[in-house]
Scaffold this motif. Structure first.
Motif, PDB file in Angstrom:
ATOM      1  N   SER A 218     -14.216  49.634  58.206  1.00  0.00           N
ATOM      2  CA  SER A 218     -14.790  48.383  58.608  1.00  0.00           C
ATOM      3  C   SER A 218     -14.552  47.224  57.495  1.00  0.00           C
ATOM      4  O   SER A 218     -14.633  47.697  56.184  1.00  0.00           O
ATOM      5  CB  SER A 218     -16.495  48.569  58.906  1.00  0.00           C
ATOM      6  OG  SER A 218     -16.637  47.094  59.011  1.00  0.00           O
ATOM      7  N   GLN A 253     -14.997  44.647  66.465  1.00  0.00           N
ATOM      8  CA  GLN A 253     -13.990  44.794  65.487  1.00  0.00           C
ATOM      9  C   GLN A 253     -13.120  46.078  66.029  1.00  0.00           C
ATOM     10  O   GLN A 253     -13.729  46.892  66.811  1.00  0.00           O
ATOM     11  CB  GLN A 253     -14.373  45.283  64.039  1.00  0.00           C
ATOM     12  CG  GLN A 253     -13.590  45.882  63.144  1.00  0.00           C
ATOM     13  CD  GLN A 253     -14.288  46.030  61.763  1.00  0.00           C
ATOM     14  OE1 GLN A 253     -13.852  45.875  60.529  1.00  0.00           O
ATOM     15  NE2 GLN A 253     -15.408  46.647  61.593  1.00  0.00           N
ATOM     16  N   VAL A 278     -16.610  39.083  55.242  1.00  0.00           N
ATOM     17  CA  VAL A 278     -15.475  39.707  56.000  1.00  0.00           C
ATOM     18  C   VAL A 278     -14.514  40.124  54.929  1.00  0.00           C
ATOM     19  O   VAL A 278     -14.087  39.087  54.121  1.00  0.00           O
ATOM     20  CB  VAL A 278     -15.152  38.810  56.984  1.00  0.00           C
ATOM     21  CG1 VAL A 278     -13.627  39.658  57.566  1.00  0.00           C
ATOM     22  CG2 VAL A 278     -15.891  38.420  58.052  1.00  0.00           C
ATOM     23  N   MET A 286      -5.681  45.923  61.431  1.00  0.00           N
ATOM     24  CA  MET A 286      -6.892  45.022  61.821  1.00  0.00           C
ATOM     25  C   MET A 286      -6.363  44.314  63.101  1.00  0.00           C
ATOM     26  O   MET A 286      -5.619  43.250  62.838  1.00  0.00           O
ATOM     27  CB  MET A 286      -7.496  43.934  60.823  1.00  0.00           C
ATOM     28  CG  MET A 286      -8.214  43.119  61.262  1.00  0.00           C
ATOM     29  SD  MET A 286      -9.791  44.036  61.726  1.00  0.00           S
ATOM     30  CE  MET A 286     -10.666  44.492  60.247  1.00  0.00           C
ATOM     31  N   TYR A 289     -11.277  41.013  64.770  1.00  0.00           N
ATOM     32  CA  TYR A 289     -12.631  41.024  64.020  1.00  0.00           C
ATOM     33  C   TYR A 289     -13.252  39.823  64.578  1.00  0.00           C
ATOM     34  O   TYR A 289     -12.868  38.665  64.498  1.00  0.00           O
ATOM     35  CB  TYR A 289     -12.440  41.116  62.706  1.00  0.00           C
ATOM     36  CG  TYR A 289     -13.655  40.957  61.844  1.00  0.00           C
ATOM     37  CD1 TYR A 289     -14.210  42.428  61.422  1.00  0.00           C
ATOM     38  CD2 TYR A 289     -14.635  39.857  61.494  1.00  0.00           C
ATOM     39  CE1 TYR A 289     -15.287  42.317  60.716  1.00  0.00           C
ATOM     40  CE2 TYR A 289     -15.788  40.171  60.891  1.00  0.00           C
ATOM     41  CZ  TYR A 289     -16.248  41.378  60.652  1.00  0.00           C
ATOM     42  OH  TYR A 289     -17.172  41.493  59.856  1.00  0.00           O
TER      43      TYR A 289
END
Length: 330
Positions: A218, A253, A278, A286, A289
């Motif tokens: 995360s 996310q 963040v 990624m 998000y």
């Protein structure tokens, strides 16, 4: 005392039956929730980190969940933990259950089965109360267990109790945690990992989805969970799990893996969010998000799986899909 061959064989058989009985009893509890739609598709809502008596936009998220749930005709709802803030439930009569669950998720489309796991905030309260069948008597849609399996035919969901994996909760001097049923910890975790590994290995479902409260990876304020990276992730990769779904970080996310087909999906926007923290992440991994409230939907068919993230206004802010060739394909 001596034994002949027949007696020895009988003793071995009895021992085997006893061991087998104990083993079966130790297996993860399994539920069946098969699709009811003619096309055998399955539609699911996923929300985490929500139980705040409707505050911090919980009621607004619930309202949008109800609207989307009706539109999709959802089959069930998944809760990714931290069900009751700040410190779980006091007991089975705690009004927080009604005020944060029954009185908030009132839409007709949300009166389906809820499958819930525990989060770290739930462990700060009376865990046995939250796991108690008495709550299901209060609200029939509620079901919360430590770890269990929901078999829907084409897809199997493996719910995992992740809080006991984190070392820091066992040295936290600011909060008390209810470890009844977990200690001795090493034995609990060892057995759980073996059960999950074996269940995943035996699964012949087209799609395998694992759900836990804590993040594996995360970019949010909590970040990665190293204990899960070390102990759980190798099993998920080896058993070709498709999705790992979690809450914990109060965001939405999507992170993809460069090592396998595994996708890491966070749906922790059920109430309090906007933490503003963040971390930098590899842009190749990624995919999305969002530092805010919302929820996730999941649609599964024999050959396709699709995910959509919704914000507090009910707008889709990210979607993703994947397909597999199966024997049903032409």
């Amino acid at each position: 005392m001596s034994f002949n061959k027949k007696t020895y064989t009988t003793i071995l058989l009895v021992v085997y039956m006893v061991v087998a009985t104990l083993y079966v009893a130790a297996e993860l509890q399994r539920f069946h929730h098969f699709p009811t739609k003619p096309d055998r598709s399955l539609d699911i809502l996923v929300v985490g980190d929500w139980g705040r008596r409707g505050l911090y936009n919980q009621s607004n998220v619930a309202h949008q969940m109800g609207k989307i749930g009706e539109k999709l005709d959802v089959d069930f709802i998944v809760s990714a933990g931290d069900n009751f803030y700040e410190d779980g439930l006091i007991d089975e009569e705690d009004p927080l259950f009604d005020e944060s669950f029954t009185q908030v998720y009132t839409a007709k489309s949300l009166q389906k089965q809820w499958y819930s796991v525990l989060g770290n905030h739930d462990y700060r309260g009376n865990v046995l109360a939250q796991l108690s069948p008495a709550l299901k008597q209060k609200d029939s849609k509620w079901l919360c267990l430590r770890s269990f399996i929901v078999n829907s035919g084409i897809v199997e969901f493996f719910f995992i109790d992740t809080t006991p994996f984190e070392d820091k909760y066992f040295t936290d001097e600011d909060h008390d945690y209810d470890w009844r049923g977990v200690l001795p910890r090493e034995e609990y975790l060892s057995n759980l990992l073996k059960e999950v590994d074996m269940a995943l290995e035996k699964s012949n479902a087209t799609w395998k989805i694992v759900i836990g409260h804590h993040t594996i990876f995360s970019a949010g304020s909590h970040g990665n969970t190293q204990e899960l990276i070390d102990q759980l992730l190798p099993i998920l990769e080896a058993r070709e799990v498709d999705l790992y779904i979690n809450g914990h970080d109060h965001c939405l996310q999507h992170i993809s893996s460069q090592n396998s087909q595994l996708q890491f999906l966070t749906s922790g926007g059920g109430s309090k969010a906007w933490r503003g923290e963040v971390n930098q992440w590899n842009p190749k991994e990624m995919q999305f998000y969002y530092d805010g409230q919302g929820f996730m939907t999941l649609r599964v068919t024999e050959s396709d799986i699709s995910v959509a993230f919704y914000d507090v206004f009910g707008e889709i802010i990210h979607s993703w899909s994947n397909s597999k060739y199966t024997h049903m394909d032409s």
